[in-house]
Design a protein around this motif. Structure first.
Motif, PDB file in Angstrom:
ATOM      1  N   ILE A 255       0.847  -1.206   0.000  1.00 53.76           N
ATOM      2  CA  ILE A 255       0.000   0.000   0.000  1.00 53.76           C
ATOM      3  C   ILE A 255       0.879   1.250   0.000  1.00 53.76           C
ATOM      4  CG2 ILE A 255      -1.637   1.363   1.368  1.00 53.76           C
ATOM      5  CD1 ILE A 255      -2.902  -1.015  -0.090  1.00 53.76           C
ATOM      6  N   SER A 256       1.883   1.280   0.853  1.00 56.53           N
ATOM      7  CA  SER A 256       2.800   2.412   0.909  1.00 56.53           C
ATOM      8  C   SER A 256       3.534   2.576  -0.415  1.00 56.53           C
ATOM      9  CB  SER A 256       3.787   2.237   2.054  1.00 56.53           C
ATOM     10  OG  SER A 256       4.637   3.354   2.135  1.00 56.53           O
ATOM     11  N   SER A 257       3.937   1.465  -1.007  1.00 58.58           N
ATOM     12  CA  SER A 257       4.632   1.490  -2.294  1.00 58.58           C
ATOM     13  C   SER A 257       3.773   2.161  -3.358  1.00 58.58           C
ATOM     14  CB  SER A 257       4.990   0.065  -2.718  1.00 58.58           C
ATOM     15  OG  SER A 257       5.466   0.050  -4.035  1.00 58.58           O
ATOM     16  N   LYS A 258       2.512   1.791  -3.421  1.00 60.75           N
ATOM     17  CA  LYS A 258       1.611   2.383  -4.420  1.00 60.75           C
ATOM     18  C   LYS A 258       1.458   3.887  -4.193  1.00 60.75           C
ATOM     19  CE  LYS A 258      -0.963  -1.862  -5.081  1.00 60.75           C
ATOM     20  NZ  LYS A 258      -0.874  -2.244  -6.437  1.00 60.75           N
ATOM     21  N   GLU A 259       1.389   4.321  -2.941  1.00 56.78           N
ATOM     22  CA  GLU A 259       1.276   5.740  -2.631  1.00 56.78           C
ATOM     23  C   GLU A 259       2.535   6.497  -3.050  1.00 56.78           C
ATOM     24  OE1 GLU A 259       0.443   5.727   1.546  1.00 56.78           O
ATOM     25  OE2 GLU A 259      -1.633   5.077   1.258  1.00 56.78           O
ATOM     26  N   VAL A 260       3.697   5.924  -2.746  1.00 56.60           N
ATOM     27  CA  VAL A 260       4.962   6.567  -3.104  1.00 56.60           C
ATOM     28  C   VAL A 260       5.101   6.655  -4.623  1.00 56.60           C
ATOM     29  CG1 VAL A 260       7.477   6.316  -3.059  1.00 56.60           C
ATOM     30  CG2 VAL A 260       6.156   5.945  -0.977  1.00 56.60           C
ATOM     31  N   VAL A 261       4.788   5.574  -5.319  1.00 53.38           N
ATOM     32  CA  VAL A 261       4.885   5.571  -6.788  1.00 53.38           C
ATOM     33  C   VAL A 261       3.945   6.624  -7.376  1.00 53.38           C
ATOM     34  CG1 VAL A 261       4.390   4.211  -8.855  1.00 53.38           C
ATOM     35  CG2 VAL A 261       5.716   3.212  -6.986  1.00 53.38           C
ATOM     36  N   ARG A 262       2.742   6.714  -6.862  1.00 53.94           N
ATOM     37  CA  ARG A 262       1.778   7.705  -7.355  1.00 53.94           C
ATOM     38  C   ARG A 262       2.326   9.116  -7.141  1.00 53.94           C
ATOM     39  NH1 ARG A 262      -2.561   6.940  -4.103  1.00 53.94           N
ATOM     40  NH2 ARG A 262      -1.779   8.592  -2.761  1.00 53.94           N
TER      41      ARG A 262
END
Length: 88
Positions: free
Chosen positions: A32-39
């Motif tokens: 979840i954190s990864s997706k937020e950072v990538v976004r």
């Protein structure tokens, strides 16, 4: 099990890496954190390319040792634990 978030980001041919030294308690939290950072990075740096990974403690330690010993992370579209293959 703990998971460490690792980001590899390139703008043109210039690549850099970042990681969160505090592990996530679950793979789900890390993803979840990864997706937020990538976004966020995609919005801030629209011409960039990158990869994100959630690594186990052993994978993270091996990967960080390689980076600390001068291996320059590159986008490879594969798991960063394979970065050790570049050294040998």
């Amino acid at each position: 099990m703990n998971y460490f978030l690792v980001i590899i980001m390139c703008i043109g041919m210039d690549c850099s890496t970042a990681w969160n030294p505090e592990p996530f308690k679950t793979l789900f939290e890390c993803e979840i954190s990864s997706k937020e950072v990538v976004r966020d990075l995609s919005t801030t740096f629209p011409d960039s390319d990158g990869e994100s990974y959630c690594l186990t403690k052993l994978e993270f330690e091996k990967w960080k040792d390689a980076v600390d010993n001068g291996v320059q992370p590159q986008l490879q579209k594969r798991h960063p634990s394979n970065i050790l293959e570049q050294i040998t």
